[in-house]
Design a protein around this motif. Structure first.
Motif, PDB file in Angstrom:
ATOM      1  N   ASP A 179      -9.014   5.876   0.834  1.00  0.00           N
ATOM      2  CA  ASP A 179      -8.867   4.591   0.133  1.00  0.00           C
ATOM      3  C   ASP A 179     -10.197   3.906  -0.129  1.00  0.00           C
TER       4      ASP A 179
ATOM      5  N   ASP B  75     -12.291   2.224  -4.986  1.00  0.00           N
ATOM      6  CA  ASP B  75     -12.887   1.171  -5.813  1.00  0.00           C
ATOM      7  C   ASP B  75     -14.083   0.486  -5.154  1.00  0.00           C
TER       8      ASP B  75
ATOM      9  N   LYS C  99      -5.054  -2.660 -14.151  1.00  0.00           N
ATOM     10  CA  LYS C  99      -4.917  -2.391 -12.714  1.00  0.00           C
ATOM     11  C   LYS C  99      -4.903  -3.712 -11.967  1.00  0.00           C
TER      12      LYS C  99
ATOM     13  N   GLN D 272      -4.326  -3.817  -8.376  1.00  0.00           N
ATOM     14  CA  GLN D 272      -4.659  -3.630  -6.966  1.00  0.00           C
ATOM     15  C   GLN D 272      -5.819  -2.651  -6.842  1.00  0.00           C
ATOM     16  N   TYR D 273      -6.793  -3.010  -6.022  1.00  0.00           N
ATOM     17  CA  TYR D 273      -8.001  -2.198  -5.869  1.00  0.00           C
ATOM     18  C   TYR D 273      -8.193  -1.872  -4.385  1.00  0.00           C
ATOM     19  N   LYS D 274      -8.581  -0.637  -4.093  1.00  0.00           N
ATOM     20  CA  LYS D 274      -8.737  -0.164  -2.718  1.00  0.00           C
ATOM     21  C   LYS D 274     -10.221  -0.065  -2.343  1.00  0.00           C
TER      22      LYS D 274
ATOM     23  N   ARG E  12     -12.893   0.503   1.309  1.00  0.00           N
ATOM     24  CA  ARG E  12     -12.972   0.869   2.723  1.00  0.00           C
ATOM     25  C   ARG E  12     -14.250   0.277   3.293  1.00  0.00           C
TER      26      ARG E  12
ATOM     27  N   GLN F 190      -9.370  -0.052   5.821  1.00  0.00           N
ATOM     28  CA  GLN F 190      -9.115  -0.108   4.378  1.00  0.00           C
ATOM     29  C   GLN F 190      -8.531  -1.477   4.016  1.00  0.00           C
TER      30      GLN F 190
ATOM     31  N   THR G 147      -6.912  -3.847   0.576  1.00  0.00           N
ATOM     32  CA  THR G 147      -6.405  -3.877  -0.796  1.00  0.00           C
ATOM     33  C   THR G 147      -6.722  -5.237  -1.405  1.00  0.00           C
TER      34      THR G 147
ATOM     35  N   VAL H 191      -6.098  -7.754  -4.369  1.00  0.00           N
ATOM     36  CA  VAL H 191      -5.083  -8.027  -5.380  1.00  0.00           C
ATOM     37  C   VAL H 191      -5.687  -8.888  -6.483  1.00  0.00           C
TER      38      VAL H 191
END
Length: 232
Positions: free
Chosen positions: A122, A125, A148, A150-152, A154, A168, A170, A172
Motif C-alpha cells: 500500500d 501513492d 480517484k 482514495q489514495y494509499k 505507507r 499504511q 488511506t 480520502v
C-alpha cells in the motif's frame, strides 16, 4: 563466611527476611544452587526494581537470609503505533496544502521521532504526497476526485534509538459538491399561494452534506399578473 573456602555454600529463596520483598517469578536453579533464574518478562517502564529474599546455607547447619535488590536495565522500546491527525483533503487543493500531522505511541517517555515514506504494501501513492520540515503530511500533486477518491501511502516512524514501525494510511479526497437547477418549472398558470416545484440536481462528490441552499431568480417581464396593476 568466616569459615573460609572449606564450606560449600548453597542458596535458596525464602520468606525469612524483614521489610518488603517478593520472590514471585524468581528461583534458584535446582541443578546449580548458586544461579538465580527467572521466568519473568521484564519491562523497565512497568517495574524498574525488584527486592528478593535469599538465604545462604554453609552446609554446617548455619544459614543467613538477606534482601537482595535486582535492578532492571532500561533499553529502547520500539514504537507501537502511528496516528495521523487528519486524513481528508479537498480535491483541487494547491500543492503544499497540509493534511495532518503524525504522532507515535512509544513506551519510552520523551522519545523523539522521525517520519518518512516507506516502500512496501500500500505504498502506491507515496509520490503524490510530501512531508514538510515539521513532519506534517502535505499534497505534492493536484488530486482529482473524479479519477480517484482514495489514495494509499505507507509511513515509517523511527525513534531516537533507531527502532521503527511502519503503517499504511488511506487519504480520502472530497470533490466540491455541485447544486444546480437544470430547468424551469413547467407550469402555465400559478395560483396565489400555490407551491411551484423546481427540479434540482445535487452531487455531493463524497461530502457528508447536512444542508444545502440555493436562490431562485426570476424575470418580472415573464409574469402576467391578471387583475393587478403591478406585480404584487
Amino acid at each position: 563466611d568466616a569459615d573460609g573456602d572449606s564450606t560449600t555454600m548453597t542458596f535458596a529463596m525464602v520468606g525469612a527476611c524483614s521489610g518488603d520483598f517478593s520472590n514471585d517469578g524468581f528461583s534458584v536453579n535446582p541443578a546449580n544452587t548458586v544461579q538465580l533464574v527467572t521466568d519473568r518478562t521484564f519491562n523497565f517502564e512497568s517495574v524498574a526494581f525488584y527486592t528478593l529474599c535469599i538465604q545462604a546455607n554453609d552446609g554446617q547447619g548455619a544459614d543467613y537470609a538477606e534482601t537482595i535488590p535486582i535492578s532492571i536495565t532500561n533499553l529502547n522500546d520500539s514504537p507501537s503505533d502511528i496516528r495521523l491527525s487528519n486524513a481528508e483533503v479537498m480535491a483541487g487543493s494547491p500543492i503544499g496544502t497540509a493534511i495532518g500531522s503524525f504522532d507515535t505511541t512509544d513506551e519510552d517517555s520523551g522519545d523523539n521521532f522521525t517520519y518518512s515514506f516507506a516502500a512496501g504494501i500500500d505504498d502506491t501513492d507515496n509520490n503524490l504526497f510530501m512531508l514538510t520540515p515539521d513532519g506534517t503530511l502535505a499534497i505534492n500533486s493536484t488530486l482529482d476526485y473524479a479519477s480517484k477518491n482514495q489514495y494509499k501511502i505507507r509511513m515509517q516512524s523511527t525513534d531516537s534509538g533507531s527502532a521503527a514501525i511502519e503503517k499504511q494510511f488511506t487519504i480520502v479526497v472530497f470533490g466540491k459538491p455541485i447544486l444546480t437547477l437544470p430547468g424551469e418549472p413547467n407550469v402555465a398558470i400559478v395560483t396565489a399561494g400555490e407551491i411551484v416545484t423546481l427540479p434540482i440536481d445535487f452531487t455531493p462528490n463524497g461530502n457528508d452534506i447536512v444542508t444545502a441552499s440555493f436562490v431562485v431568480t426570476y424575470n418580472t417581464t415573464c409574469l402576467d399578473s391578471k387583475g393587478l396593476t403591478d406585480l404584487q
